[in-house]
Write an enzyme that holds these catalytic residues in place. Structure first.
Site, PDB file in Angstrom:
ATOM      1  N   ASN A 118       0.765  -0.954   0.078  1.00 23.78           N
ATOM      2  CA  ASN A 118       0.366  -0.278  -0.206  1.00 23.78           C
ATOM      3  C   ASN A 118       0.722   1.180  -0.119  1.00 23.78           C
ATOM      4  OD1 ASN A 118      -1.734   2.149   0.459  1.00 23.78           O
ATOM      5  ND2 ASN A 118      -2.764   1.568   2.822  1.00 23.78           N
ATOM      6  N   TRP A 119       0.609   1.871  -1.217  1.00 24.05           N
ATOM      7  CA  TRP A 119       2.061   2.726  -1.349  1.00 24.05           C
ATOM      8  C   TRP A 119       1.516   3.763  -0.822  1.00 24.05           C
ATOM      9  CZ3 TRP A 119       3.791   1.804  -6.509  1.00 24.05           C
ATOM     10  CH2 TRP A 119       4.520   0.665  -7.284  1.00 24.05           C
ATOM     11  N   LYS A 120      -0.094   4.363  -0.566  1.00 26.45           N
ATOM     12  CA  LYS A 120      -0.948   5.582   0.794  1.00 26.45           C
ATOM     13  C   LYS A 120      -0.266   6.300  -0.561  1.00 26.45           C
ATOM     14  CE  LYS A 120      -0.794   3.426   4.543  1.00 26.45           C
ATOM     15  NZ  LYS A 120      -0.600   3.887   6.352  1.00 26.45           N
ATOM     16  N   HIS A 131      -9.539   1.475   5.249  1.00 30.01           N
ATOM     17  CA  HIS A 131      -8.333   1.430   5.708  1.00 30.01           C
ATOM     18  C   HIS A 131      -8.154   2.443   6.295  1.00 30.01           C
ATOM     19  CE1 HIS A 131      -4.549   3.210   5.963  1.00 30.01           C
ATOM     20  NE2 HIS A 131      -4.231   1.674   5.796  1.00 30.01           N
ATOM     21  N   GLU A 172      -7.101   4.927   7.806  1.00 33.22           N
ATOM     22  CA  GLU A 172      -6.473   6.042   7.252  1.00 33.22           C
ATOM     23  C   GLU A 172      -7.712   7.011   6.764  1.00 33.22           C
ATOM     24  OE1 GLU A 172      -2.788   5.753   5.295  1.00 33.22           O
ATOM     25  OE2 GLU A 172      -1.989   5.065   7.618  1.00 33.22           O
ATOM     26  N   GLU A 183      -5.487  -5.011  11.113  1.00 33.27           N
ATOM     27  CA  GLU A 183      -4.590  -3.286  10.542  1.00 33.27           C
ATOM     28  C   GLU A 183      -5.177  -3.523  12.346  1.00 33.27           C
ATOM     29  OE1 GLU A 183      -2.455  -2.753   6.791  1.00 33.27           O
ATOM     30  OE2 GLU A 183      -4.179  -1.543   7.107  1.00 33.27           O
ATOM     31  N   GLY A 193       1.953   2.338  11.222  1.00 28.00           N
ATOM     32  CA  GLY A 193       2.504   3.786  10.410  1.00 28.00           C
ATOM     33  C   GLY A 193       3.619   4.176  11.424  1.00 28.00           C
ATOM     34  N   SER A 250       3.587  -2.529  10.102  1.00 27.92           N
ATOM     35  CA  SER A 250       4.561  -2.382  10.496  1.00 27.92           C
ATOM     36  C   SER A 250       5.502  -3.670  10.665  1.00 27.92           C
ATOM     37  CB  SER A 250       4.765  -2.028  11.743  1.00 27.92           C
ATOM     38  OG  SER A 250       4.667  -0.246  11.457  1.00 27.92           O
ATOM     39  N   GLY A 306       2.883  -1.178   4.189  1.00 30.90           N
ATOM     40  CA  GLY A 306       2.570   0.182   3.918  1.00 30.90           C
ATOM     41  C   GLY A 306       4.465   0.769   3.295  1.00 30.90           C
ATOM     42  N   GLY A 307       4.913   1.385   5.120  1.00 24.10           N
ATOM     43  CA  GLY A 307       6.266   1.524   4.331  1.00 24.10           C
ATOM     44  C   GLY A 307       7.008   0.876   3.730  1.00 24.10           C
TER      45      GLY A 307
HETATM   46  P1  PGA Z   1       2.760   0.602   8.134  1.00 24.62           P
HETATM   47  O1  PGA Z   1       1.314   0.500   6.696  1.00 24.62           O
HETATM   48  O2  PGA Z   1       3.340  -1.076   6.661  1.00 24.62           O
HETATM   49  O3  PGA Z   1       3.431   1.441   7.446  1.00 24.62           O
HETATM   50  O4  PGA Z   1       2.305   0.029   9.424  1.00 24.62           O
HETATM   51  C1  PGA Z   1       0.284  -0.258   6.507  1.00 24.62           C
HETATM   52  C2  PGA Z   1      -0.977  -0.158   6.425  1.00 24.62           C
HETATM   53  O5  PGA Z   1      -1.304   0.990   6.279  1.00 24.62           O
HETATM   54  O6  PGA Z   1      -1.672  -0.801   4.908  1.00 24.62           O
END
Ligand code: PGA
Length: 272
Positions: free
Chosen positions: A9-11, A98, A100, A185, A191, A231, A252-253
């Protein structure tokens, strides 16, 4: 046997050139590493880079997903992206709900005084509408659920996860529920660098599965795949992905570095 699925997930990261470089880097590294080896792999670029990433990944087995959708197919909804538009742009998958876009941030944004929810606002009702719209369009949804730190500390993790799972599925017939993909999640782990302990992540992925089972029976429960997200890194992926209820990762990251992402794919049990 549920096939492991690893999604990046590149956000809100990546101009087209960056996205193409990342997609190409993942493709090259995966090829050099013997391919995905039975693991289902996809990346979710920002909307503006989907077409470029599609070209970069043409002919590869790496899928593409959108990070969100709107539930209406067309109309006066400025700024919204319809499910068919995502498909048309080259996406087979879409992330729905998600934390976010639900406005449930793990780390409060110091730039905002107002509650951040006011700027986003996905909730159980919109997640359910988006899921239905995605299925109509033939997109493969990844439905995200998870508790905040306050909810965990209050002992409400299972209730929150169960109720988000069931609310997403309102009105979804059994034949569509079978084989769906969820992502557990925990909001506090997204994050933040703080990963949910693997045994606990496995347990809560089991809560998602049980909620599906309560609605549709044991076969449906066994058929859904539940990713863990929050994470996930190369050094914790093997431990997490080795757990019986964890069928993959939403990353994500660490998905922003080709080498890290491919190392996470390589940590899947199928590749061992
Ligand atoms: P993260 O994000 O791996 O940076 O914690 C995961 C996500 O939000 O899907």
């Amino acid at each position: 046997m549920r096939r492991t699925i690893i999604a990046g997930n590149w956000k809100n990261n990546g101009l087209r050139a960056d996205a193409v470089a990342l997609a190409t880097g993942i493709r090259t590294a995966l090829d050099g590493d013997g391919g995905s080896g039975g693991v289902e792999v996809l990346v979710c670029p920002p909307f503006t880079a989907i077409a470029s990433v599609e070209s970069a990944l043409a002919g590869s087995e790496i899928g593409i997903g959108g990070q969100n959708i709107f539930w209406k197919e067309k109309g006066a909804y400025t700024g919204q992206i319809a499910p068919s538009m995502l498909k048309d742009a080259g996406c087979a998958y879409v992330i729905i709900g998600h934390s976010e876009p639900r406005g449930r941030f793990g780390v409060p944004d110091p730039d905002f005084d107002a509650p951040i929810l006011a700027y986003f606002g996905d909730g159980d009702e919109t997640v359910n509408r988006k899921l239905k719209a995605a299925l109509v369009a033939g997109l493969i949804p990844i439905i995200c659920v998870g508790e905040t730190l306050a909810e965990r500390q209050a002992g409400h993790t299972d209730t929150v996860v169960e109720s988000q799972t069931k609310a997403a599925l309102v009105g979804i017939p059994a034949e569509q529920a079978s084989g769906l993909i969820f992502a557990y999640e925990p909001v506090w782990a997204i994050g933040t660098g703080e990963v949910c302990e693997s045994g606990e992540a496995d347990r809560v992925c089991g809560v998602v599965r049980s909620a599906v089972g309560e609605l549709y029976g044991p076969e449906a429960a066994e058929s859904v795949r539940v990713q863990y997200g929050g994470s996930v890194k190369p050094d914790n992926a093997k431990e997490l992905l080795g757990k019986p209820n964890i069928d993959g990762a939403l990353v994500g990251g660490a998905s922003l570095k080709a080498g890290d992402f491919v190392a996470i794919v390589a940590a899947a049990p199928e590749r061992q």
